[in-house]
Write an enzyme that holds these catalytic residues in place. Sequence first.
Site, PDB file in Angstrom:
ATOM      1  N   ASP A   1      72.965  59.321  51.065  1.00 58.85           N
ATOM      2  CA  ASP A   1      72.816  57.984  51.635  1.00 58.85           C
ATOM      3  C   ASP A   1      71.373  57.546  51.443  1.00 58.85           C
ATOM      4  O   ASP A   1      70.460  58.334  51.685  1.00 58.85           O
ATOM      5  CB  ASP A   1      73.129  58.037  53.145  1.00 58.85           C
ATOM      6  CG  ASP A   1      73.865  56.807  53.641  1.00 58.85           C
ATOM      7  OD1 ASP A   1      73.623  55.725  53.087  1.00 58.85           O
ATOM      8  OD2 ASP A   1      74.674  56.942  54.580  1.00 58.85           O
TER       9      ASP A   1
ATOM     10  N   HIS B   1      68.269  49.904  48.058  1.00 60.07           N
ATOM     11  CA  HIS B   1      68.785  50.392  49.346  1.00 60.07           C
ATOM     12  C   HIS B   1      69.468  51.752  49.216  1.00 60.07           C
ATOM     13  O   HIS B   1      69.650  52.452  50.204  1.00 60.07           O
ATOM     14  CB  HIS B   1      69.756  49.356  49.936  1.00 60.07           C
ATOM     15  CG  HIS B   1      69.056  48.087  50.348  1.00 60.07           C
ATOM     16  ND1 HIS B   1      68.698  47.829  51.646  1.00 60.07           N
ATOM     17  CD2 HIS B   1      68.599  47.042  49.624  1.00 60.07           C
ATOM     18  CE1 HIS B   1      68.074  46.663  51.705  1.00 60.07           C
ATOM     19  NE2 HIS B   1      67.999  46.157  50.488  1.00 60.07           N
TER      20      HIS B   1
END
Length: 458
Positions: free
Chosen positions: A362, A155
Amino acid sequence: MSRLIVVSNRVSMPSPDGSQGGLAVALQAALRESGGLWFGWSGREVEQFNGSVSFEEVDGVRSAVVDLEPQDVEEYYNGFANRTLWPLFHYRIDIAKYNRSFGSGYERVNKRFAEPLHVMIEPDDTIWINDYHLIPMASLLREHGIKNKIGFFLHTPWPPTRLLVSLPHHERLVRSMFGYDVVGFQTGEWLESFRHYCENELGGTVEGDYITVDGQRLRAVVCPIGIDFKNFVESGETELAHQLSERMRVSLRQLTMIVGVDRLDYSKGLQERLVSFEHMLSAHPELHRSVVLVQVAPPSRGEVEQYRHVREELNELAGRINGMFAEVDWTPIRYVNRGYRREELTALYRAARVGLVTPLRDGMNLVAKEYIAAQDPEDPGVLVLSRFAGAAAQMSDALLVNPYAPEEVADAIQRALKMPLSERKARFKTLRDGVEREDVHWWREKFVKMIEETETVR
Ligand code: ADQ
């Protein structure tokens, strides 16, 4: 369809109030359909690890969890996962802690998970391991003789080779990934870094999607996660959403709102964001008393010192900027340290003319997608998005910015505030279509299919 076994650090079961995130909902749907099982840490600590597994079934979703002992939590979770890998994977080798006990705790806990997990696996099961907490899981399961197809989804970003080599025993960690059949990344950039490492540090070869190292082969793919678009849009139609919309309307009066919603984490660029906003206020006195930044940031990972530092710095920064610019009837920053329910978030996003999503790094960033999903198509707001968020690869119609450059971010906010309706609508339409099409269900179906159809010889 074979039975799916999902493994992640924490397990998220259906809750009666429906307050879980899109990822949990999508994985639960997959487990329900396939009669599968979700395995992970219970989140509880027991004095001494005993390996006992607690099973539960809620609303057609089955889970199996184990408790950990305090030393496990400290070394594996707060240690190697959150003090070593998280900063390293977000390019922050300056704050990554390389402590030998963290590494051994990480291996110990992964083994402690693999032990009960391997006996639950049946020959036709498809196994899906999630995230940086559990990188060596496939190779541990293989040691127990498991031959099933196993996929891994990361992720977070995958760091460039030059940074990754600062991790002691990096080779061992990456080699262990060759127990997987498929490894998925959020963007092409993270995949490229992974390939680069395999070729340059492990002497591997790349052919199409496949990477081979010392005769072991895996398929490395891009599969960007989405949000539960439909559910998110429906949340905006609820009573709770309407109530908060009304409260915001009354409290904002003539003010134009800019919104930021993030877990309180140094990777989210919160300090830089406040400084950019400060720049804008300094450069544009005409905006005083007409804009407000609502920044929602619930604290996370409070056991790790860096998170406490960020929190202190933000308190200080928000106080200083407000002190400098506020009037008796206007406060430029509303800084809120708590979480909101999904319905309330939709109302906050919709009330904001600008969505400010400026992480320094991110993996994806789901807030960017949620902000778009929540907009009124007839009068949409503008997304200002960091080019260093994985989401930027799919959302090029946002105003992309470098979050380290305060003037650039300030200019983009200015541009967003002034953007004519026709341009806002055009950008919004493309962004919304993408968020709707590539939602979280699309993502999990695509990834599970890739695991299932990948040819492997074991
Ligand atoms: P996170 O780092 O947690 O996830 P993100 O993708 O932004 O980051 O997801 C955060 C989620 O938490 C969003 O759904 C958001 O609505 C919710 N949230 C944030 N602040 C909240 C608040 N105040 N109240 C309620 N909810 C709040 C990791 C990676 C990301 C990747 C995701 C999914 O770091 O890069 O996008 O996993 O793969």
